[in-house]
Write an enzyme that holds these catalytic residues in place. Structure first.
Site, PDB file in Angstrom:
ATOM      1  N   GLU A   1       2.985 -56.850 -34.562  1.00 47.85           N
ATOM      2  CA  GLU A   1       3.933 -56.139 -35.427  1.00 47.85           C
ATOM      3  C   GLU A   1       5.357 -56.180 -34.877  1.00 47.85           C
ATOM      4  O   GLU A   1       5.901 -55.163 -34.442  1.00 47.85           O
ATOM      5  CB  GLU A   1       3.460 -54.693 -35.625  1.00 47.85           C
ATOM      6  CG  GLU A   1       2.109 -54.636 -36.322  1.00 47.85           C
ATOM      7  CD  GLU A   1       1.570 -53.229 -36.509  1.00 47.85           C
ATOM      8  OE1 GLU A   1       1.958 -52.342 -35.738  1.00 47.85           O
ATOM      9  OE2 GLU A   1       0.747 -53.017 -37.413  1.00 47.85           O
TER      10      GLU A   1
ATOM     11  N   GLU B   1      -5.432 -56.838 -39.362  1.00 49.53           N
ATOM     12  CA  GLU B   1      -5.765 -55.414 -39.211  1.00 49.53           C
ATOM     13  C   GLU B   1      -5.877 -54.784 -40.586  1.00 49.53           C
ATOM     14  O   GLU B   1      -4.986 -54.951 -41.416  1.00 49.53           O
ATOM     15  CB  GLU B   1      -4.669 -54.649 -38.470  1.00 49.53           C
ATOM     16  CG  GLU B   1      -4.547 -54.948 -37.016  1.00 49.53           C
ATOM     17  CD  GLU B   1      -3.503 -54.072 -36.329  1.00 49.53           C
ATOM     18  OE1 GLU B   1      -3.265 -52.928 -36.773  1.00 49.53           O
ATOM     19  OE2 GLU B   1      -2.909 -54.552 -35.351  1.00 49.53           O
TER      20      GLU B   1
HETATM   21  C1  BG6 Z   1      -1.309 -50.972 -36.010  1.00 50.76           C
HETATM   22  C2  BG6 Z   1      -1.315 -51.304 -34.549  1.00 50.76           C
HETATM   23  O1  BG6 Z   1      -0.039 -50.691 -36.401  1.00 50.76           O
HETATM   24  O2  BG6 Z   1      -2.026 -49.844 -36.413  1.00 50.76           O
HETATM   25  C3  BG6 Z   1      -2.561 -50.860 -33.804  1.00 50.76           C
HETATM   26  O3  BG6 Z   1      -1.119 -52.679 -34.369  1.00 50.76           O
HETATM   27  C4  BG6 Z   1      -2.930 -49.470 -34.257  1.00 50.76           C
HETATM   28  O4  BG6 Z   1      -2.317 -50.948 -32.432  1.00 50.76           O
HETATM   29  C5  BG6 Z   1      -3.223 -49.488 -35.746  1.00 50.76           C
HETATM   30  O5  BG6 Z   1      -3.970 -48.901 -33.539  1.00 50.76           O
HETATM   31  C6  BG6 Z   1      -3.672 -48.149 -36.305  1.00 50.76           C
HETATM   32  O6  BG6 Z   1      -2.733 -47.170 -36.000  1.00 50.76           O
HETATM   33  P1  BG6 Z   1      -3.089 -45.844 -35.217  1.00 50.76           P
HETATM   34  O7  BG6 Z   1      -1.792 -45.284 -34.835  1.00 50.76           O
HETATM   35  O8  BG6 Z   1      -3.819 -44.999 -36.186  1.00 50.76           O
HETATM   36  O9  BG6 Z   1      -3.924 -46.244 -34.045  1.00 50.76           O
END
Ligand code: BG6
Length: 490
Positions: A189, A384
């Site tokens: 990101e 993701e």
């Molecule tokens: C993404 C990141 O933005 O979101 C991850 O690349 C992150 O590292 C994921 O874990 C989910 O976000 P969070 O803050 O709920 O863990």
């Protein structure tokens, strides 16, 4: 029946600082992730506050070696559990595993002449273990964990010298794993530097008292673009079979209603999202961004050689994370606020939201795929997508996470429709995450994303035992269709 290419990569995604633990084992140095702790006194929905780290907090982190609240120091101990974890994921049927390299495992302070052999061997063992089960490794080189030493002695990514240190780290790892890894992502990101400058790029505002901090952030962003292009150049010159991706947080910003002013505002906000992939895919700074910089009195130092480097070394594919969408309006008085991944916007009355306030929008993932595909005509990779929820382990060690199954089912169906009907060229789809892990934004353990439950609480108490959730068996079923998925599955 939805039919995908036989090489389509179904997988799961993680990052080093959120899973590995073993923060001071086998020569690993201290990283910025080791300075982030869960602070129960701060509302986790207040991203700005949760992610604020000043020099005082860093000093505390350096002194405090015991407190379990520094959650990313302990992760879920993948460092010691990796064989067991990979075996369970292989049994689930995944074809791809996204993970990142802990920079400070390889170069503890970032500046050493030679790498730490034990760090390199750990990742070699991980990729060998993956290959044993025919799982494709997708490797992120930098996912929120630069060496703390570079923050304290070089002003982090604001310092051009850090590009050279990163390049050495990146090329060392690429060479070492070259027989096993085809897909590389230089930065997770890359746009996140704007939202959380410390967690992404080690930038601590009080260390730049004389400077315009916004300019510091954008200059550092430029240095990351250069570093990323150097990785593309290195891979293309030395390993033509490798593919290097640009990775962005794909936030989708809808106009709150059809008022043209709101439509225009959403267009402008989407340009802020695309600015990063525009630079990495087209190879130059878009004029709309340069104009915005001038308006805000931000002056970047960009040399001719750097411009050429960017132009000649663009990314091969666009990787992105997708979790939710928000709305925007020119006049927000009286409108409810909603949250998304480390950002916020106007509440969308057509959507539900997660326990952490992120709005759930499966159609948004299809919209994102169409938009990115139309804008760049390059292969895409969803690296993701998932649901953070406070799962509960029953007395008989089960987790009935039907809400996660629903979330994934709805999103995956939209992904399949995008490939089938909208003609999107998609390399793969990885859920966030694999087993549960520490939340990137809130440093909580209780915000769980995995298919495998890990027995740990927000304060580091627990057995680290792993238990398969109901969603594990659901994803396993999907994997078994072997890329010919009956519509009735949804
Ligand atoms: C993404 C990141 O933005 O979101 C991850 O690349 C992150 O590292 C994921 O874990 C989910 O976000 P969070 O803050 O709920 O863990």
């Amino acid at each position: 029946m939805y039919e995908l290419d036989k090489d389509f990569l179904w997988g799961v995604a993680t990052s080093a600082s959120q899973i590995e633990g073993a923060w001071d084992v086998d020569g690993k140095g201290m990283s910025i992730a080791d300075c982030l702790r869960y602070r129960p006194e701060i509302d986790v929905k207040n991203y700005k506050k949760v992610n604020e780290v000043d020099s005082e907090e860093i000093n505390l982190a350096i002194k405090d070696k015991k407190n379990q609240n520094w959650a990313k120091r302990y992760g879920v101990d993948f460092y010691h559990y990796y064989k067991e974890d990979i075996k369970q994921l292989a049994e689930m049927g995944i074809k791809a595993f996204r993970f990142s390299i802990g920079w400070t495992r390889i170069f503890p302070n970032g500046i050493e002449e030679s790498p730490n052999q034990k760090g390199l061997d750990f990742y070699l063992n991980v990729v060998k273990e993956l290959k044993k089960y025919q799982i494709e490794p997708i490797v992120t080189l930098s996912h929120y964990d630069m060496p703390l030493y570079l923050v304290l002695n070089y002003d982090a990514w604001y310092d051009k010298q850090v590009i050279t240190y990163y390049e050495k780290f990146a090329t060392t790892v690429i060479d070492y794993l070259s027989n096993y890894v085809k897909f590389w992502i230089p930065f997770n990101e890359i746009d996140s530097i704007v939202r959380h400058p410390f967690a992404s790029a080690g930038l601590v505002e009080d260390r730049f008292p004389e400077l315009n901090f916004k300019e510091v952030v954008y200059q550092s962003m430029h240095h990351q673009f250069i570093a990323s292009s150097l990785v593309v150049k290195y891979c293309h010159e030395n390993y033509p079979e490798m593919q290097v991706g640009s990775m962005i947080t794909k936030t989708t910003v809808y106009p709150y209603d059809s008022n043209p002013e709101n439509v225009l505002q959403s267009l402008k906000q989407m340009r802020e999202v695309y600015a990063f992939s525009d630079i990495q895919i087209r190879g130059f700074y878009p004029e709309y961004l340069m104009k915005a910089f001038r308006k805000q009195n931000i002056h970047l130092s960009i040399s001719k050689e750097e411009e050429e480097l960017l132009l000649e070394n663009t990314a091969d594919f666009i990787a992105f994370s997708y979790y939710s969408s928000v709305c925007t309006a020119v006049e927000t008085e009286g409108l409810k606020v909603s949250l998304a991944n480390t950002t916020s916007g106007v509440y969308n009355r057509f959507l539900e939201q997660t326990e952490w306030g992120w709005q759930i929008d499966p159609t948004g993932i299809r919209i994102s795929l169409i938009e990115l595909s139309d804008r760049y005509s390059k292969p895409l990779f969803i690296v993701e997508n998932g649901l953070g929820a406070a799962d509960e382990l029953t007395q008989t060690n089960e987790v009935h996470d039907d809400y996660r199954i629903d979330y994934l089912k709805q999103h995956i169906q939209q992904v399949l429709i995008a490939v089938e009907e909208d003609g999107v060229d998609l390399l793969g789809y990885c859920t966030w995450g694999a087993m549960d892990m520490i939340s990137a934004s809130t440093n909580q353990m209780s915000k769980r994303y995995g298919f495998i439950y890990v027995d740990l609480d927000d304060f580091g108490n627990g057995t680290f035992n792993r238990y398969k959730k109901d969603s594990y068996f659901w994803y396993q079923k999907l994997m078994r269709f072997d890329n010919k998925i009956p519509k009735s599955f949804f």
